[in-house]
Design a protein around this motif. Structure first.
Motif, PDB file in Angstrom:
ATOM      1  N   LYS A 165       0.830  -1.200   0.000  1.00 36.86           N
ATOM      2  CA  LYS A 165       0.000   0.000   0.000  1.00 36.86           C
ATOM      3  C   LYS A 165       0.870   1.258   0.000  1.00 36.86           C
ATOM      4  N   SER A 166       0.368   2.271  -0.718  1.00 38.56           N
ATOM      5  CA  SER A 166       1.068   3.550  -0.798  1.00 38.56           C
ATOM      6  C   SER A 166       0.034   4.669  -0.737  1.00 38.56           C
ATOM      7  N   PHE A 167       0.264   5.641   0.137  1.00 31.60           N
ATOM      8  CA  PHE A 167      -0.754   6.653   0.425  1.00 31.60           C
ATOM      9  C   PHE A 167      -0.339   8.064   0.001  1.00 31.60           C
ATOM     10  N   GLY A 168       0.526   8.149  -0.977  1.00 31.97           N
ATOM     11  CA  GLY A 168       0.952   9.449  -1.466  1.00 31.97           C
ATOM     12  C   GLY A 168       2.195   9.289  -2.326  1.00 31.97           C
ATOM     13  N   MET A 169       2.880  10.389  -2.568  1.00 35.34           N
ATOM     14  CA  MET A 169       4.079  10.350  -3.397  1.00 35.34           C
ATOM     15  C   MET A 169       5.059  11.409  -2.921  1.00 35.34           C
ATOM     16  N   MET A 170       6.319  11.025  -2.824  1.00 37.76           N
ATOM     17  CA  MET A 170       7.370  12.007  -2.561  1.00 37.76           C
ATOM     18  C   MET A 170       7.819  12.568  -3.899  1.00 37.76           C
TER      19      MET A 170
END
Length: 208
Positions: A165-170
């Motif tokens: 799971k990934s909840f955004g982006m750098m």
């Protein structure tokens, strides 16, 4: 919920993106000044178009815009008057913020991705899967949270990369269309004095 407006190229239409359609087949129904965009298979609403929006509220800026609670209330009145039963929920919190990587582990199903725990507020941390070669514990950078829209129009939603799971982006400087952005890969590296959770400010956080 993403509010986006581009009068020059789209016209006097406020587009309200509710959720990621994930490439599903879409349909739309228009009633007067409003149109609901929904998934054909489930009927679930993914977006709204509000036409001639300048007759209703004053929209400031272009691209992703923010509205006051009072302005959203005006739009909800329009939806109700046109016979729609759903309403818009305002979220004026900044979507591009200072974050700090607090933990990093290699992705079990990739040779170049890392699973990062990123602090984005005083008591808030999120998981982000990233492939930036300069990602490291302690690094402060700019994070696009779920619900952000980048300058190139890319929308950021929670999802998963190779099962994690990934909840955004750098973000890299190029992804934020910053002047004189380096052409090499890598996320923005902020100074230690940057405050976690602060809204991204180009003048404050970027020196070309």
């Amino acid at each position: 919920m993403i509010f986006t407006y581009n009068k020059e190229h789209v016209g006097d239409v406020l587009m309200v993106i509710v959720k990621d359609s994930k490439g599903g087949k879409l349909a739309a129904e228009r009633r007067g000044q409003a149109a609901r965009v929904f998934l054909s298979e489930t009927g679930e609403t993914v977006a709204w178009n509000i036409f001639a929006v300048s007759e209703l509220i004053t929209v400031k800026g272009s691209g992703q815009v923010t509205l006051t609670d009072e302005e959203v209330a005006v739009l909800n009145t329009v939806l109700t008057n046109e016979g729609f039963t759903e309403s818009l929920i305002n979220d004026a919190a900044p979507k591009l913020v200072v974050g700090q990587i607090t933990a990093l582990t290699p992705h079990p199903n990739s040779d170049h991705l890392n699973i990062c725990q990123v602090k984005v507020g005083t008591d808030t941390s999120i998981q982000i899967v990233a492939g930036a070669p300069n990602a490291a514990v302690g690094l402060k950078t700019i994070v696009a949270l779920s619900g952000a829209m980048l300058p190139n129009g890319e929308l950021i939603f929670s999802g998963s990369l190779r099962g994690e799971k990934s909840f955004g982006m750098m973000c890299s400087p190029r992804e934020l269309s910053l002047p004189n952005a380096p052409q090499k890969r890598g996320i923005i590296e902020l100074s230690d004095v940057a405050v976690v959770g602060d809204a991204f400010d180009r003048a404050k956080h970027w020196q070309a």
